[in-house]
Structures are given as structure tokens and as C-alpha cells.
Design a protein around this motif. Sequence first.
Motif, PDB file in Angstrom:
ATOM      1  N   LEU A  60       3.333 -15.956  -6.838  1.00 12.66           N
ATOM      2  CA  LEU A  60       3.692 -14.545  -6.947  1.00 12.66           C
ATOM      3  C   LEU A  60       4.163 -14.047  -5.592  1.00 12.66           C
ATOM      4  O   LEU A  60       3.498 -14.254  -4.573  1.00 12.66           O
ATOM      5  N   ILE A  61       5.298 -13.369  -5.589  1.00 16.49           N
ATOM      6  CA  ILE A  61       5.900 -12.872  -4.357  1.00 16.49           C
ATOM      7  C   ILE A  61       6.144 -11.376  -4.485  1.00 16.49           C
ATOM      8  O   ILE A  61       6.625 -10.905  -5.511  1.00 16.49           O
ATOM      9  N   ARG A  62       5.810 -10.620  -3.446  1.00 19.18           N
ATOM     10  CA  ARG A  62       6.045  -9.184  -3.474  1.00 19.18           C
ATOM     11  C   ARG A  62       7.551  -8.893  -3.466  1.00 19.18           C
ATOM     12  O   ARG A  62       8.290  -9.467  -2.676  1.00 19.18           O
ATOM     13  N   LYS A  63       7.968  -7.977  -4.307  1.00 23.61           N
ATOM     14  CA  LYS A  63       9.373  -7.570  -4.342  1.00 23.61           C
ATOM     15  C   LYS A  63       9.688  -6.738  -3.115  1.00 23.61           C
ATOM     16  O   LYS A  63       8.851  -5.960  -2.647  1.00 23.61           O
ATOM     17  N   ASN A  64      10.887  -6.908  -2.593  1.00 28.12           N
ATOM     18  CA  ASN A  64      11.324  -6.106  -1.447  1.00 28.12           C
ATOM     19  C   ASN A  64      11.764  -4.722  -1.914  1.00 28.12           C
ATOM     20  O   ASN A  64      12.623  -4.609  -2.792  1.00 28.12           O
ATOM     21  N   PHE A  65      11.183  -3.690  -1.341  1.00 27.73           N
ATOM     22  CA  PHE A  65      11.602  -2.316  -1.610  1.00 27.73           C
ATOM     23  C   PHE A  65      12.103  -1.697  -0.315  1.00 27.73           C
ATOM     24  O   PHE A  65      11.443  -1.788   0.731  1.00 27.73           O
ATOM     25  N   LEU A  66      13.277  -1.088  -0.389  1.00 24.80           N
ATOM     26  CA  LEU A  66      13.874  -0.456   0.781  1.00 24.80           C
ATOM     27  C   LEU A  66      14.202   1.000   0.466  1.00 24.80           C
ATOM     28  O   LEU A  66      14.328   1.381  -0.697  1.00 24.80           O
ATOM     29  N   ARG A  67      14.364   1.785   1.504  1.00 24.66           N
ATOM     30  CA  ARG A  67      14.789   3.165   1.314  1.00 24.66           C
ATOM     31  C   ARG A  67      16.251   3.193   0.876  1.00 24.66           C
ATOM     32  O   ARG A  67      17.026   2.285   1.157  1.00 24.66           O
TER      33      ARG A  67
END
Length: 274
Positions: A60-67
Amino acid sequence: FIVFDLLCNGAAALVKHAFKERLKQLREGNFVINLGEVKIDQVIDGKLGQGDNVCESLPLIRKNFLRRKAIDNLLIHVREDKGLRMYCNGTNHQHLTDGIIFQPNAPYVFKTDFRLLKWKYLDTATIDVEVQINNSGTHTFLVAAGDGAMVDMTRYIQLPQAELMRLEADRSVTKCRVAEVGFDPDTGEWYYKMMRTDKKTSNHISTVMGTLLELAEHISQNELRIRMMDGEAASNYDSLMNKLEKEVLGVARGKAKLEKSDGNGASKKRKTMS
């Protein structure tokens, strides 16, 4: 597998928390579990081996969230090859992508969240239709409308003959009734993509209307990147594009005039020589 949200952390339910808080706990949470003498890191970031061990059977890998303003930088990591787009950022974040999801900072919504906004590359904005063959051999394209009713979209989905032949060849082999079709705004033509052997029903008419609206808005990748930035280019995008189009029109007129002049000169030269 990519983890894009956290609904509970231990015994604490998070569905009523705003997304910003859920994301904070997803990024900062400790998801290491003890299995005797071995510790397994269930969720990882960046490089493998961040914890003592990684669950190889279900990574399981955290999804990248950007502004929002960082979309230009986000799309720099998208590579295109042979009609496919791959998001490549770091060791683990390498996967196919068809667009960007704008996540509202709001509590979690089960089923459909109408506050979610997804931008898709225009060539991936497709619809799934049910294909029927009439007694005359012509194709009818239907989409669902609920309660068993169907909407006939044949009048609007006009596939070129070559595309119909491809569709029919695949349909005869797969025995599938659902086909994925799309519309290319640049050429103004519909195209056949593939038979959806994984589906038994077409898209609902609401999904179809949403896709057609995306195509009508025709927001290109470059327009999206510019509009999400700070500065004059973003705030005055329409006027700047209008100015650039006029400049291109002027260049095109100049070239056309020059080509016409050259053509007339060549014609006069031929007449003189004859």
C-alpha cells in the motif's frame, strides 16, 4: 495499491472530518503491525523499506496530493508513450493515469460525491454503449436511463465506416454487447476504442451527458496548467489566448498572401517561357 483516503484510524472514525484532517492522519499515521518478531509496514511512501518490512502480498502506497497551484509540476511527471500516460514520481509512484481529481476539503461522502471534480485528457473521455444490430444490418447505440429504459444515441454517435468495421470484427469474436467509443474534438469524428468484455451494461445517461459536457468544454492540458497558476496568464487567460490567436491569424494571412504571390509569379514565368 494506492491509498487515497483514511476513513478510520484505529478505533477513531474519520468520515465526518474534513479531508485536510484525514490526509494529515494518513501522512503521519503509523501503520506498522507486529507479527511476532517481524514488523510489517502496511503503508509506505517514496522508497521501499521505509519501515522494517513491507507487506509484499498487498503493498500500500500513499497517494500524492498537491495544492491546486502545483498542477503544472504534477503534470511534468506524466510521460506519454504509444497512447498511454504514466505518472512517474519516485520509486513507487509509477502508474497509468487518465486525469486529475480535485478533492474538496469536506467530510467523506459514501457513494457518489458530487463535489469531486475530475479533469480527464480529452482522448480518454469515452462512453460505454450497448450495441444492437438491426435487421437491415445497421448498428444502434443505446445507453441506460434507469428502470430498464434505454436511450437511443445512434443519431449522435456516427462512427466512420472503418471504425464500424473494427467494432463489428471485435464484437463477432468477443460476443460482447458493450463497446467503448469516444469523440475527437480536433477531427470532429467519433472513434471506436474497444469492446468492454468486463461490462454487461452501458453507461447511464447522466454519465454520458457529463462526458459530452467535458468534450464541449474542451479544456486542454495546457489550458488547465495555465489557469491553475498565479499571475496574469491565469487571470487573463481568455484575453491572452484571443490576442495570440489574432497574431497566428496574421501570420497565416501573410504566408497565404506570399504563397499566392509566388504562385502567380511562377504562372507568369511559365507563360513567358512558352
